[in-house]
Design an enzyme around this catalytic site. Sequence first.
Site, PDB file in Angstrom:
ATOM      1  N   LYS A  81       0.847  -1.180   0.000  1.00 29.16           N
ATOM      2  CA  LYS A  81       0.000   0.000   0.000  1.00 29.16           C
ATOM      3  C   LYS A  81       0.888   1.238   0.000  1.00 29.16           C
ATOM      4  O   LYS A  81       1.919   1.282   0.682  1.00 29.16           O
ATOM      5  CB  LYS A  81      -0.897  -0.016   1.244  1.00 29.16           C
ATOM      6  CG  LYS A  81      -1.865   1.166   1.352  1.00 29.16           C
ATOM      7  CD  LYS A  81      -2.695   1.029   2.619  1.00 29.16           C
ATOM      8  CE  LYS A  81      -3.649   2.192   2.802  1.00 29.16           C
ATOM      9  NZ  LYS A  81      -4.466   2.052   4.039  1.00 29.16           N
ATOM     10  N   SER A 159      -9.340   2.296   3.439  1.00 24.96           N
ATOM     11  CA  SER A 159      -8.428   2.973   2.536  1.00 24.96           C
ATOM     12  C   SER A 159      -7.466   2.037   1.802  1.00 24.96           C
ATOM     13  O   SER A 159      -6.769   2.462   0.875  1.00 24.96           O
ATOM     14  CB  SER A 159      -7.619   4.008   3.313  1.00 24.96           C
ATOM     15  OG  SER A 159      -6.781   3.394   4.284  1.00 24.96           O
ATOM     16  N   SER A 183      -9.586   0.388   7.685  1.00 24.03           N
ATOM     17  CA  SER A 183      -8.926   0.492   6.386  1.00 24.03           C
ATOM     18  C   SER A 183      -8.416  -0.827   5.824  1.00 24.03           C
ATOM     19  O   SER A 183      -8.110  -0.912   4.638  1.00 24.03           O
ATOM     20  CB  SER A 183      -7.768   1.495   6.454  1.00 24.03           C
ATOM     21  OG  SER A 183      -8.265   2.814   6.488  1.00 24.03           O
TER      22      SER A 183
END
Length: 239
Positions: A81, A159, A183
């Site tokens: 990420k 996220s 997230s």
Amino acid sequence: MAGDSVRDDELAWLDATEQAELVRGGELTPSELAEAAIERIERTNGALNAVVTPLFEKAVAQAASAQLPAGPFRGVPMLLKDMVCHSAGDPLHGGMRVLRDHGWTEPEDSHLAARFRAAGFVFCGKTNMPELATSVTTEPLAHGATRNPWDPSRSPGGSSGGSAAAVAAGMTPVAHGNDMAGSIRVPASCCGLVGLKPTRARTSLGPGHGEYWGPVAHEHVLTRSVRDSAAVLDTIRGM
């Protein structure tokens, strides 16, 4: 190529544990796994926009290196990420146009990235995320929206939406994520994956970050199997 021993359409859906077992058993090489993952990313990412920073040349070199660590996931491709878990010499945008336009790169591995490398993972790219990880959808102005592989008209959540979409689409069996208020868990739910927010201090950010998000933000991965989530947690645990 991987098709000589395991067809790529089958390889795409093997979890990280089984891919690592194929390497240990001599059925596949780390290079074959990396090349197959890169081919899948190139084939499917255009429709999903999950990977925003390809690291293909580095992945091929890392997989072929004699110095590739003999960790439990040696040769298994993964994605990071684009937030917190930065890798040496690679871009880090955090979903922000200012860092993208500046061409910002990180000079060294974060503590967590170093642990992933020691486990034998091969980094194939960085995944999309909302700006500063502040949304439960993944639609940053910096890179555009990520789409859900189950239904491209829908969001993969956020996220860690890029990571979730990539794993659900079979690009790699595992991808890094972090979780403050859902997230990891929200995109895992949206994409039919395993998503766990670990106990506080179970995965350390090390001296580079400390606990700057306090006791609420934790690092882990998104996977397609419970055993992968558990095994990665055991491998990278901190305190």
